[in-house]
Write an enzyme that holds these catalytic residues in place. Sequence first.
Site: not given
Ligand code: 13P
Length: 251
Positions: A100, A173
């Site tokens: 992450h 992401e």
């Molecule tokens: P948000 O949905 O709060 O933007 O976070 C995304 C995330 O980091 C999921 O791993």
Amino acid sequence: MKNNTRNKSMLFVANWKMQKTLDQSIQFVQKHIDALKALNRQIILCPSFPALYPLSQLLENSSVFLGAQDCSPHELGAYTGQVSAQSLAEVGCTYCIVGHSERRNYNKESNSEIAQKATQLLHQNIIPIICVGESQQEFEKKQSIDVLHNQLEPVFKVIESQSSASTVCIAYEPIWSIGTGNVPDTQYLQNIFDTLKEWCSAKTSKTKYTLLYGGSVTGENIQQFYQVENIDGFLVGGSSLDFQKLKKIVS
Ligand code: 13P
């Protein structure tokens, strides 16, 4: 594909980060387990480590799965504070998030370390959810595809060297979208997911790749992501903490 049909096979991963305490995690599941089951979707809850065991007891024999938020790149040994993939398997985890951006940033995790974590998970038959994504600056410089390529190359190498068939999730992401309310436009996302799909399809192993999007997903904006082909599910942070918000996304 109709949204309804597609929604059924979609994966919804709730990354609770360090937002809920042990008690709050247990209370969430105790309160909403029946409603979660009734949603009849593939939902994975990822609480922090101490909540994994109690939640595995509560989720036993249900269609809701359990995931961890990280694991050690090592099998076992003198690594104070780390948690092995084997322990995660024993506690009932089916999935585990690795790489992450918050861990890459705060814990300075490298691409090769993340690949090692994925290897440990695969040895334990846990599905790794490997997070990748570019920063705001890289996005502005149009370097996203190069960044993703660099992040995924070591991961692909170890996955492709596995002899047994496995499933691997890749979660795109964009860092600039996490917790900000800003989401990429459909055309941009289509290009990213076409590229990821192309890379995964070119691999020769028996691995099944599932592609997720994460970053400010809400019940209000989820529809726009359905217009993007090759998105197989979502990794949700903030909006997964509240059951009604999660329900709106999932249903
Ligand atoms: P948000 O949905 O709060 O933007 O976070 C995304 C995330 O980091 C999921 O791993």
